[in-house]
Design a protein around this motif. Structure first.
Motif, PDB file in Angstrom:
ATOM      1  N   PRO A 115       0.822  -1.216   0.000  1.00  8.09           N
ATOM      2  CA  PRO A 115       0.000   0.000   0.000  1.00  8.09           C
ATOM      3  C   PRO A 115       0.851   1.259   0.000  1.00  8.09           C
ATOM      4  CG  PRO A 115      -0.044  -1.048   2.150  1.00  8.09           C
ATOM      5  CD  PRO A 115       0.638  -2.010   1.228  1.00  8.09           C
ATOM      6  N   PRO A 116       0.387   2.319  -0.648  1.00  8.66           N
ATOM      7  CA  PRO A 116       1.174   3.560  -0.721  1.00  8.66           C
ATOM      8  C   PRO A 116       1.270   4.300   0.611  1.00  8.66           C
ATOM      9  CG  PRO A 116      -0.967   3.838  -1.797  1.00  8.66           C
ATOM     10  CD  PRO A 116      -0.837   2.388  -1.466  1.00  8.66           C
ATOM     11  N   ASP A 117       0.264   4.157   1.470  1.00  9.66           N
ATOM     12  CA  ASP A 117       0.291   4.831   2.772  1.00  9.66           C
ATOM     13  C   ASP A 117       1.432   4.273   3.617  1.00  9.66           C
ATOM     14  OD1 ASP A 117      -0.216   5.261   5.618  1.00  9.66           O
ATOM     15  OD2 ASP A 117      -2.142   6.083   4.990  1.00  9.66           O
ATOM     16  N   PRO A 118       2.391   5.096   4.039  1.00  5.89           N
ATOM     17  CA  PRO A 118       3.569   4.597   4.763  1.00  5.89           C
ATOM     18  C   PRO A 118       3.240   3.807   6.016  1.00  5.89           C
ATOM     19  CG  PRO A 118       3.906   6.868   4.077  1.00  5.89           C
ATOM     20  CD  PRO A 118       2.469   6.551   3.795  1.00  5.89           C
ATOM     21  N   SER A 119       2.239   4.234   6.777  1.00  7.91           N
ATOM     22  CA  SER A 119       1.919   3.534   8.017  1.00  7.91           C
ATOM     23  C   SER A 119       1.317   2.161   7.734  1.00  7.91           C
ATOM     24  CB  SER A 119       0.956   4.364   8.864  1.00  7.91           C
ATOM     25  OG  SER A 119      -0.255   4.605   8.160  1.00  7.91           O
ATOM     26  N   VAL A 120       0.445   2.079   6.733  1.00  8.43           N
ATOM     27  CA  VAL A 120      -0.155   0.800   6.359  1.00  8.43           C
ATOM     28  C   VAL A 120       0.901  -0.095   5.710  1.00  8.43           C
ATOM     29  CG1 VAL A 120      -1.980  -0.326   5.033  1.00  8.43           C
ATOM     30  CG2 VAL A 120      -2.377   1.923   6.041  1.00  8.43           C
ATOM     31  N   ARG A 121       1.748   0.517   4.910  1.00  6.38           N
ATOM     32  CA  ARG A 121       2.810  -0.220   4.230  1.00  6.38           C
ATOM     33  C   ARG A 121       3.732  -0.904   5.236  1.00  6.38           C
ATOM     34  NH1 ARG A 121       4.681   0.856  -0.973  1.00  6.38           N
ATOM     35  NH2 ARG A 121       6.784   0.149  -1.483  1.00  6.38           N
ATOM     36  N   ALA A 122       4.109  -0.170   6.274  1.00  2.00           N
ATOM     37  CA  ALA A 122       4.995  -0.737   7.292  1.00  2.00           C
ATOM     38  C   ALA A 122       4.334  -1.909   7.990  1.00  2.00           C
ATOM     39  CB  ALA A 122       5.368   0.343   8.304  1.00  2.00           C
ATOM     40  N   ALA A 123       3.030  -1.818   8.223  1.00  9.71           N
ATOM     41  CA  ALA A 123       2.320  -2.888   8.910  1.00  9.71           C
ATOM     42  C   ALA A 123       2.220  -4.150   8.065  1.00  9.71           C
ATOM     43  CB  ALA A 123       0.919  -2.415   9.297  1.00  9.71           C
ATOM     44  N   GLU A 124       2.232  -4.008   6.737  1.00 11.48           N
ATOM     45  CA  GLU A 124       2.065  -5.157   5.849  1.00 11.48           C
ATOM     46  C   GLU A 124       3.383  -5.837   5.486  1.00 11.48           C
ATOM     47  OE1 GLU A 124      -0.397  -5.026   2.460  1.00 11.48           O
ATOM     48  OE2 GLU A 124      -2.068  -4.048   3.476  1.00 11.48           O
ATOM     49  N   ARG A 125       4.517  -5.183   5.774  1.00 12.43           N
ATOM     50  CA  ARG A 125       5.801  -5.744   5.335  1.00 12.43           C
ATOM     51  C   ARG A 125       6.063  -7.126   5.911  1.00 12.43           C
ATOM     52  NH1 ARG A 125       9.002  -0.140   6.262  1.00 12.43           N
ATOM     53  NH2 ARG A 125       8.816   0.738   4.174  1.00 12.43           N
ATOM     54  N   ASP A 126       5.779  -7.312   7.190  1.00 11.56           N
ATOM     55  CA  ASP A 126       6.067  -8.596   7.818  1.00 11.56           C
ATOM     56  C   ASP A 126       5.361  -9.750   7.116  1.00 11.56           C
ATOM     57  OD1 ASP A 126       7.778  -7.513   9.648  1.00 11.56           O
ATOM     58  OD2 ASP A 126       6.341  -7.481  11.302  1.00 11.56           O
ATOM     59  N   GLY A 127       4.191  -9.492   6.598  1.00 10.74           N
ATOM     60  CA  GLY A 127       3.411 -10.556   5.973  1.00 10.74           C
ATOM     61  C   GLY A 127       3.868 -10.959   4.588  1.00 10.74           C
ATOM     62  N   VAL A 128       4.794 -10.203   4.003  1.00 10.64           N
ATOM     63  CA  VAL A 128       5.281 -10.554   2.658  1.00 10.64           C
ATOM     64  C   VAL A 128       6.783 -10.808   2.636  1.00 10.64           C
ATOM     65  CG1 VAL A 128       3.436  -9.357   1.425  1.00 10.64           C
ATOM     66  CG2 VAL A 128       5.544  -8.119   1.973  1.00 10.64           C
ATOM     67  N   ARG A 129       7.438 -10.833   3.800  1.00  6.11           N
ATOM     68  CA  ARG A 129       8.875 -11.096   3.802  1.00  6.11           C
ATOM     69  C   ARG A 129       9.153 -12.419   3.095  1.00  6.11           C
ATOM     70  NH1 ARG A 129      11.324  -7.173   6.519  1.00  6.11           N
ATOM     71  NH2 ARG A 129      10.351  -6.267   8.365  1.00  6.11           N
ATOM     72  N   LEU A 130      10.238 -12.436   2.338  1.00  6.38           N
ATOM     73  CA  LEU A 130      10.521 -13.567   1.476  1.00  6.38           C
ATOM     74  C   LEU A 130      10.655 -14.866   2.266  1.00  6.38           C
ATOM     75  CD1 LEU A 130      10.892 -14.087  -1.540  1.00  6.38           C
ATOM     76  CD2 LEU A 130      13.346 -13.783  -1.233  1.00  6.38           C
ATOM     77  N   ALA A 131      11.308 -14.813   3.426  1.00  2.67           N
ATOM     78  CA  ALA A 131      11.480 -16.024   4.229  1.00  2.67           C
ATOM     79  C   ALA A 131      10.134 -16.579   4.682  1.00  2.67           C
ATOM     80  CB  ALA A 131      12.371 -15.738   5.438  1.00  2.67           C
TER      81      ALA A 131
END
Length: 323
Positions: A115-131
């Motif tokens: 997502p473009p919104d920085p706060s939402v984007r940060a929250a979603e990063r963990d769910g798409v980490r490659l590992a």
């Protein structure tokens, strides 16, 4: 397009990005995720008159269609692994680099899907980490779906049961098994890509790689760093083998590389361009880095035209340094 089509597009538009990410987590491929997303929207359009807002929200209904489309797409297909998921690390940095084009390797996700919104984007990063996405591929498809719907997307157990046409007890059982499988797959001290320490580490790595300075490059790694390079099924663990392999790369491909900083799966990434005999810098790999408080812990090096296309990477790079 008829007016009702315009209304349908407007109603579903807010969910398309997150549905694409959901399909990617399920399937491990950006291309397959986009195909299933289009299939989902087509099925939703065809079934639009049967949608009942009193029974489920539009978002929940779309996720039901998308998840079941993913489950159908996964039937009879091999999972998408990374090399480290197939066997032990190699202890020979000079092993033959024979690509395996038969294996459907896991692909990285361009950050434009976040997502473009920085706060939402940060929250979603963990769910798409490659590992994490790689670990999810170890799960049976329905367990994978339950884990994503419950733990990542926070649907209630009853909602997931309705989406998958099963019981709440079955959902809870599948979730427990999926969590147990993934319990050992937790990255320690992973830093966010916009952390100043991460930026500094990546910049130093880029400078060392462009200078073919292997000792400095190795100093930026953790002791148990992992290097993977699909479609080559080999992988290496530890600073010594990482450094020896990179030395081999420079011996084979020459020096004078250029690295362009980008991002993938919410992580820092590098597009690597190597010198050709004519002097033109040609796209060689996309490297996705995991940076912890102790250094670079993981580098997955993709050499796949489909990955390059998904990221919109140019086939050649100007000769000027990027940083």
């Amino acid at each position: 397009m008829p007016e009702i089509g315009t209304e349908f597009d407007a109603a579903t538009a807010p969910f398309r990005r997150e549905l694409a990410v959901h399909c990617y987590r399920m399937l491990g491929s950006v291309h397959d995720a986009e195909e299933v997303l289009q299939e989902t929207l087509t099925k939703a359009w065809q079934a639009r008159e049967r949608f009942d807002a009193s029974r489920a929200s539009l978002r929940t209904w779309l996720y039901r269609i998308a998840t079941n489309a993913c489950l159908t797409a996964l039937e009879g297909k091999a999972r998408r692994p990374l090399p480290a998921g197939l066997g032990a690390a190699s202890d020979d940095p000079h092993s033959s680099l024979v690509p395996d084009f038969e294996t459907p390797w896991l692909q990285p996700l361009p950050d434009r899907y976040l997502p473009p919104d920085p706060s939402v984007r940060a929250a979603e990063r963990d769910g798409v980490r490659l590992a994490l996405v790689a670990a999810m591929q170890l799960l049976p498809a329905r367990q994978r779906a339950v884990l994503l719907l419950r733990d990542v997307l926070a649907f209630r157990a009853a909602e997931v049961a309705a989406q998958l046409d099963t019981s709440t007890a079955s959902v809870n059982s599948a979730l427990q098994r999926a969590r147990a499988t993934l319990a050992s797959v937790r990255e320690e001290s992973v830093l966010e890509p916009d952390d100043p320490a991460v930026r500094a580490t990546v910049e130093r790595y880029v400078r060392a790689f462009e200078a073919a300075d292997v000792p400095t490059l190795v100093s930026l790694l953790t002791e148990d760093v992992v290097l993977e390079m699909p479609p080559v099924p080999l992988w290496y663990s530890g600073r010594a083998d990482y450094g020896a392999f990179i030395t081999r790369v420079f011996d084979m491909r020459g020096t004078g590389w250029r690295m362009r900083v980008t991002s993938a799966n919410g992580q820092p990434a590098l597009a690597a361009y190597c010198p050709s005999p004519s002097g033109v810098l040609q796209l060689h790999t996309l490297q996705v880095l995991t940076v912890t408080a102790h250094g670079i812990a993981h580098n997955v090096v993709f050499q796949d035209p489909a990955v390059f296309a998904a990221f919109g990477l140019e086939p050649t790079e100007p000769t000027e340094p990027t940083c």
